[in-house]
Design an enzyme around this catalytic site. Structure first.
Site, short mmCIF file in Angstrom:
data_model
loop_
_atom_site.label_atom_id
_atom_site.label_comp_id
_atom_site.label_asym_id
_atom_site.label_seq_id
_atom_site.Cartn_x
_atom_site.Cartn_y
_atom_site.Cartn_z
CB SER A 64 -0.93 -0.01 1.22
OG SER A 64 -0.18 -0.11 2.41
CG LEU A 65 0.69 4.24 -2.53
CD1 LEU A 65 -0.02 5.25 -3.43
CD2 LEU A 65 2.16 4.16 -2.90
CE LYS A 98 -4.91 6.41 -1.69
NZ LYS A 98 -6.25 5.79 -1.56
CD GLU A 155 -7.47 1.30 -6.89
OE1 GLU A 155 -8.01 1.38 -5.78
OE2 GLU A 155 -6.27 0.97 -7.04
CE LYS A 270 2.16 5.66 -8.68
NZ LYS A 270 1.69 4.82 -9.80
CE LYS A 294 -6.91 8.75 1.78
NZ LYS A 294 -6.88 7.74 2.83
#
Length: 385
Positions: A64-65, A98, A155, A270, A294
């Site tokens: 995960s990130l 995201k 995703e 990234k 987030k």
């Protein structure tokens, strides 16, 4: 909460509430390392696998990130990458939306899709190959020049328009609705009957090339361009060099997220150079070369004008709060879900109350809290008929 989210696809915490609890746990462990438990959430990726499916071991761990919640933390990430690489020169980064969906890996052999799995616990995932085959935009065959073995990661998501349509259909039929598009997508992919997944109008966005046997690349952007040439639907991205560019792109993605067909809860930053990624490596849970910023949920204050009850086909009663119109996350909100009587009683929601409203998963308006100091005289507790 992990079991509800990852295994049952039916969360009872908002993303913000969950992130707050996770951050609190990490703060406690940092201050009191002797209290770290073997089953701590800080040591886990995802959750145990759902029964009923075969198991597929991941050839490449599906990490995960690491989440960050402030622009200062983004700045710290960029500086830490430069320190690790021992350079003061400009470094190419990428930023992409995201998507709030279900992460998956897909394997192709001799140009044919043969196997797919979600993250699971990071090392092993459920065999959802049959369900992934029902997704129209996931290529089943690749061009003639495809490598003998190719693996991608992406995703699976449900577009917001399809999510609304599905929930309206379920509500009219008296069925339980989905909390948000992510859980609708995850629940669809975890159906033992692929026909159900086929009816759910799922979509994909591929964001990483794990393996292309016999081919080599120097940057991540090259791999995405290559995947596009292999007929994959690739996530939109932007190449960035300066710190100011990164911050500006995070803001731009936030400003435009309501215009996108998918639900997104942040921006992924990234490193672009693949050799530098190898140098940075990963922790047990996260790559050191990427983070997820987030976005905080937008909240506004409104007033409850009335509570109305919708009756489903089977007689199920669904209460909704009629609100004074308020602009929230790019749309005008006039109603908020009240779920059930327990929810109304727990928050002591009454007609006439001033309330704080947010969009759960940026989709469904819900009441976060009541401001009792602004309650009008004579307001009485509400009970469903």
């Amino acid at each position: 909460a992990d079991i509800a989210y990852y295994q049952n696809d039916n969360p009872y915490l908002t993303d913000a509430e969950y992130d707050s609890l996770k951050k609190r746990n990490e703060e406690i462990e940092a201050r009191f390392p002797e209290l770290i438990r073997e089953d701590s959430p800080s040591k886990k990726i995802g959750a145990p696998l759902k029964s009923g499916f075969g198991k597929i071991p991941h050839r490449f761990p599906m990490l995960s990130l690491g989440d960050v919640f402030s622009l200062e933390e983004v700045d710290d990430f960029v500086l830490s990458v430069k320190r690790f690489l021992n350079t003061a020169d400009s470094i190419d980064f990428m930023a992409e939306p995201k998507i709030d969906g279900l992460s998956f890996s897909a394997r192709y052999e001799n140009g044919r899709f043969v196997q797919g799995a979600p993250r699971g616990d990071g090392t092993t995932g459920e065999d959802i190959t049959a369900n992934l085959r029902t997704i129209r935009l996931l290529p089943q065959e690749l061009p003639a020049d495809a490598p003998r073995i190719l693996e991608v990661r992406g995703e699976v998501y449900m577009a917001k328009a399809d999510f609304f349509a599905l929930n309206q259909k379920y509500e009219a039929e008296g069925k339980k609705t989905f909390a948000n598009p992510r859980n609708a997508a995850a629940g669809s992919l975890r159906q033992l009957d692929p026909k159900i997944a086929a009816q759910r109008q799922l979509d994909i966005a591929v964001f990483n090339l794990q393996l292309a046997q016999g081919r080599s690349f120097t940057t991540h952007t090259e791999t995405l361009d290559y995947l596009r040439s292999q007929h994959f639907k690739v996530i939109p991205y932007c190449l960035l060099r300066t710190h100011a560019d990164i911050m500006a792109e995070i803001d731009r993605l936030n400003d435009t997220r309501m215009e996108r067909p998918f639900d997104m809860d942040g921006a992924v930053v990234k490193l672009n150079d693949l050799a530098d990624r190898e140098t940075l490596g990963s922790t047990a849970k996260f790559p050191r070369w990427a983070i997820a910023y987030k976005y905080p949920p937008e909240r506004k204050t409104s007033r409850i004008l009335d509570i109305v009850v919708q009756v489903g086909r089977t007689g199920v009663l669904t209460p909704k709060a009629q609100l004074e119109p308020v602009r929230l996350a790019g749309t005008t909100v006039t109603f908020a879900t009240l779920h059930n009587q327990d929810y109304i009683t727990q928050k002591d929601i009454r007609i006439g109350d001033t309330v704080v409203v947010q969009k759960a998963g940026e989709i469904i308006p819900e009441i976060v809290e009541v401001a009792p100091e602004h309650r009008p005289a004579g307001a009485v507790p509400y009970y469903l008929p």
